[in-house]
Design a protein around this motif. Structure first.
Motif, PDB file in Angstrom:
ATOM      1  N   SER A 139       1.286   6.943  -6.615  1.00 59.47           N
ATOM      2  CA  SER A 139       0.161   7.826  -6.909  1.00 59.47           C
ATOM      3  C   SER A 139       0.469   9.280  -6.581  1.00 59.47           C
ATOM      4  N   LYS A 140       1.380   9.514  -5.631  1.00 61.09           N
ATOM      5  CA  LYS A 140       1.759  10.875  -5.250  1.00 61.09           C
ATOM      6  C   LYS A 140       2.983  11.379  -6.019  1.00 61.09           C
ATOM      7  N   GLY A 141       3.491  10.548  -6.929  1.00 62.99           N
ATOM      8  CA  GLY A 141       4.646  10.954  -7.715  1.00 62.99           C
ATOM      9  C   GLY A 141       5.958  10.865  -6.973  1.00 62.99           C
ATOM     10  N   GLU A 142       5.957  10.168  -5.838  1.00 63.09           N
ATOM     11  CA  GLU A 142       7.178  10.021  -5.045  1.00 63.09           C
ATOM     12  C   GLU A 142       8.028   8.844  -5.528  1.00 63.09           C
ATOM     13  N   ALA A 143       7.445   7.993  -6.349  1.00 61.18           N
ATOM     14  CA  ALA A 143       8.174   6.839  -6.884  1.00 61.18           C
ATOM     15  C   ALA A 143       7.668   6.562  -8.286  1.00 61.18           C
ATOM     16  N   ALA A 144       8.582   6.219  -9.161  1.00 60.67           N
ATOM     17  CA  ALA A 144       8.210   5.944 -10.550  1.00 60.67           C
ATOM     18  C   ALA A 144       8.098   4.445 -10.763  1.00 60.67           C
ATOM     19  N   SER A 145       7.216   4.054 -11.661  1.00 62.29           N
ATOM     20  CA  SER A 145       7.087   2.654 -12.029  1.00 62.29           C
ATOM     21  C   SER A 145       7.429   2.523 -13.507  1.00 62.29           C
ATOM     22  N   GLU A 146       8.346   1.623 -13.804  1.00 63.63           N
ATOM     23  CA  GLU A 146       8.785   1.452 -15.181  1.00 63.63           C
ATOM     24  C   GLU A 146       7.913   0.459 -15.937  1.00 63.63           C
ATOM     25  N   VAL A 147       6.968  -0.150 -15.249  1.00 61.00           N
ATOM     26  CA  VAL A 147       6.083  -1.131 -15.897  1.00 61.00           C
ATOM     27  C   VAL A 147       4.638  -0.771 -15.585  1.00 61.00           C
ATOM     28  N   PRO A 148       3.696  -1.207 -16.433  1.00 65.26           N
ATOM     29  CA  PRO A 148       2.276  -0.978 -16.134  1.00 65.26           C
ATOM     30  C   PRO A 148       1.879  -1.705 -14.853  1.00 65.26           C
ATOM     31  N   GLU A 149       0.891  -1.153 -14.152  1.00 70.08           N
ATOM     32  CA  GLU A 149       0.394  -1.777 -12.931  1.00 70.08           C
ATOM     33  C   GLU A 149      -1.079  -2.145 -13.124  1.00 70.08           C
ATOM     34  N   VAL A 150      -1.382  -3.416 -12.850  1.00 69.82           N
ATOM     35  CA  VAL A 150      -2.728  -3.942 -13.073  1.00 69.82           C
ATOM     36  C   VAL A 150      -3.319  -4.398 -11.743  1.00 69.82           C
ATOM     37  N   LEU A 151      -4.571  -4.026 -11.511  1.00 68.54           N
ATOM     38  CA  LEU A 151      -5.287  -4.423 -10.298  1.00 68.54           C
ATOM     39  C   LEU A 151      -6.517  -5.224 -10.688  1.00 68.54           C
ATOM     40  N   PHE A 152      -6.645  -6.441 -10.125  1.00 70.08           N
ATOM     41  CA  PHE A 152      -7.835  -7.264 -10.305  1.00 70.08           C
ATOM     42  C   PHE A 152      -8.702  -7.142  -9.051  1.00 70.08           C
ATOM     43  N   VAL A 153      -9.987  -6.897  -9.252  1.00 72.61           N
ATOM     44  CA  VAL A 153     -10.902  -6.729  -8.118  1.00 72.61           C
ATOM     45  C   VAL A 153     -12.116  -7.625  -8.290  1.00 72.61           C
ATOM     46  N   CYS A 154     -12.407  -8.448  -7.270  1.00 72.13           N
ATOM     47  CA  CYS A 154     -13.680  -9.166  -7.217  1.00 72.13           C
ATOM     48  C   CYS A 154     -14.250  -8.949  -5.819  1.00 72.13           C
ATOM     49  N   VAL A 155     -15.300  -9.635  -5.474  1.00 72.91           N
ATOM     50  CA  VAL A 155     -15.954  -9.368  -4.195  1.00 72.91           C
ATOM     51  C   VAL A 155     -15.103  -9.867  -3.021  1.00 72.91           C
ATOM     52  N   GLN A 156     -14.739 -11.155  -3.041  1.00 69.98           N
ATOM     53  CA  GLN A 156     -14.074 -11.742  -1.881  1.00 69.98           C
ATOM     54  C   GLN A 156     -12.562 -11.859  -2.014  1.00 69.98           C
ATOM     55  N   ASN A 157     -12.012 -11.604  -3.203  1.00 72.57           N
ATOM     56  CA  ASN A 157     -10.583 -11.787  -3.450  1.00 72.57           C
ATOM     57  C   ASN A 157     -10.131 -13.180  -3.015  1.00 72.57           C
ATOM     58  N   ALA A 158     -10.998 -14.145  -3.276  1.00 72.72           N
ATOM     59  CA  ALA A 158     -10.728 -15.525  -2.868  1.00 72.72           C
ATOM     60  C   ALA A 158     -10.725 -16.481  -4.053  1.00 72.72           C
ATOM     61  N   GLY A 159     -11.052 -15.962  -5.244  1.00 73.12           N
ATOM     62  CA  GLY A 159     -11.171 -16.845  -6.398  1.00 73.12           C
ATOM     63  C   GLY A 159     -10.688 -16.215  -7.679  1.00 73.12           C
ATOM     64  N   ARG A 160     -11.596 -15.563  -8.406  1.00 76.67           N
ATOM     65  CA  ARG A 160     -11.281 -15.043  -9.736  1.00 76.67           C
ATOM     66  C   ARG A 160     -10.107 -14.072  -9.757  1.00 76.67           C
ATOM     67  N   SER A 161     -10.128 -13.089  -8.876  1.00 78.69           N
ATOM     68  CA  SER A 161      -9.060 -12.085  -8.901  1.00 78.69           C
ATOM     69  C   SER A 161      -7.716 -12.677  -8.498  1.00 78.69           C
ATOM     70  N   GLN A 162      -7.730 -13.656  -7.601  1.00 76.17           N
ATOM     71  CA  GLN A 162      -6.492 -14.319  -7.204  1.00 76.17           C
ATOM     72  C   GLN A 162      -5.932 -15.154  -8.358  1.00 76.17           C
TER      73      GLN A 162
ATOM     74  N   ARG B  76       0.828  -1.210   0.000  1.00 80.70           N
ATOM     75  CA  ARG B  76       0.000   0.000   0.000  1.00 80.70           C
ATOM     76  C   ARG B  76       0.862   1.259   0.000  1.00 80.70           C
ATOM     77  N   LEU B  77       1.954   1.240   0.747  1.00 81.43           N
ATOM     78  CA  LEU B  77       2.851   2.401   0.779  1.00 81.43           C
ATOM     79  C   LEU B  77       3.541   2.600  -0.572  1.00 81.43           C
ATOM     80  N   ASN B  78       3.926   1.503  -1.213  1.00 86.58           N
ATOM     81  CA  ASN B  78       4.501   1.613  -2.560  1.00 86.58           C
ATOM     82  C   ASN B  78       3.487   2.213  -3.525  1.00 86.58           C
ATOM     83  N   ALA B  79       2.230   1.769  -3.408  1.00 84.22           N
ATOM     84  CA  ALA B  79       1.177   2.293  -4.271  1.00 84.22           C
ATOM     85  C   ALA B  79       0.947   3.771  -4.001  1.00 84.22           C
ATOM     86  N   LEU B  80       0.945   4.141  -2.730  1.00 81.56           N
ATOM     87  CA  LEU B  80       0.756   5.554  -2.362  1.00 81.56           C
ATOM     88  C   LEU B  80       1.890   6.412  -2.899  1.00 81.56           C
ATOM     89  N   ALA B  81       3.111   5.905  -2.795  1.00 81.35           N
ATOM     90  CA  ALA B  81       4.271   6.652  -3.297  1.00 81.35           C
ATOM     91  C   ALA B  81       4.143   6.902  -4.791  1.00 81.35           C
TER      92      ALA B  81
END
Length: 220
Positions: free
Chosen positions: A78-101, A71-76
């Motif tokens: 989003s605030k421009g405090e850290a650069a990412s050289e690769v795309p970042e992908v987030l998968f979201v489902c209801v329980q994070n116990a099946g499809r998104s995992q 979460r801190l890496n993500a916050l950094a």
């Protein structure tokens, strides 16, 4: 081994020392990026969020440190405090116990380090679906140590692509991001053959996603 019923008895107060040690370690890692108070707040918030649904708390300190760090890496980012050289992908489902995992694990393999992958749930379960863990192990992917994570604003902000799977409008929308909704059945309570079919359908979509991101790399 500590079970879910002991979580409230142990409580946050009893784990304060452990959480402060985690805060110190992460504070050193994020020196110059975040104040110590910010790091500590994220650690304690992450612990509380995970403890709400944890059935077995043996690994809770370790998962708290991992979750808070991510979460801190993500916050950094989003605030421009850290650069990412690769795309970042987030998968979201209801329980994070099946499809998104499954999607996150398959994308991590297919991307080979060229994509940062996360997953989360709008209402995370206590643990991964055993049938999901079983069918993924058939592919040589061990999800037994994975844990459901709550959806947080910081990881959405840090993502270039957000893929939802049956979680409705629970995911916040921010401009400049690519959103997709993958209409896939929930593997919960399904027989192994059905879960394998869901896994394979996810795998096909993941391959298309990797190709699209390699053709048009996203820049944060």
């Amino acid at each position: 081994m500590t079970d879910h019923h002991e979580t409230s008895r142990l409580g946050l107060q009893d784990n304060t020392e452990v959480l402060q040690r985690i805060s110190t370690r992460l504070g050193e890692r994020f020196t110059g990026v975040f104040a110590a108070e910010t790091v500590e707040r994220y650690v304690f918030e992450s612990y509380t969020a995970l403890a709400r649904t944890a059935r077995i708390t043996t690994y809770l300190p370790a998962t708290t440190e991992h979750f808070a760090s991510d979460r801190l890496n993500a916050l950094a980012k989003s605030k421009g405090e850290a650069a990412s050289e690769v795309p970042e992908v987030l998968f979201v489902c209801v329980q994070n116990a099946g499809r998104s995992q499954m999607a996150a694990a398959l994308l991590a393999v297919e991307a080979r380090g060229r994509i940062k992958v996360r997953s989360a749930g709008s209402m995370p379960a206590a643990e991964l679906d055993p049938a999901v863990v079983a069918v993924m192990s058939e592919m040589g992917l061990d999800l037994s140590r994975n844990y459901p994570k709550p959806l947080t604003d910081d990881v959405v902000r840090a993502s270039d692509v957000v893929i939802t799977m049956g979680c409705g409008d629970s995911c916040p929308i921010y401009p400049g991001k690519r959103y997709e909704d993958w209409d896939l059945p929930d593997p919960a309570g399904q027989n192994p053959d059905t879960v394998r079919d869901i896994r394979d359908r996810i795998h096909d979509r993941v391959k298309i996603l990797v190709h699209s991101l390699s053709q048009e790399p996203l820049r944060g």
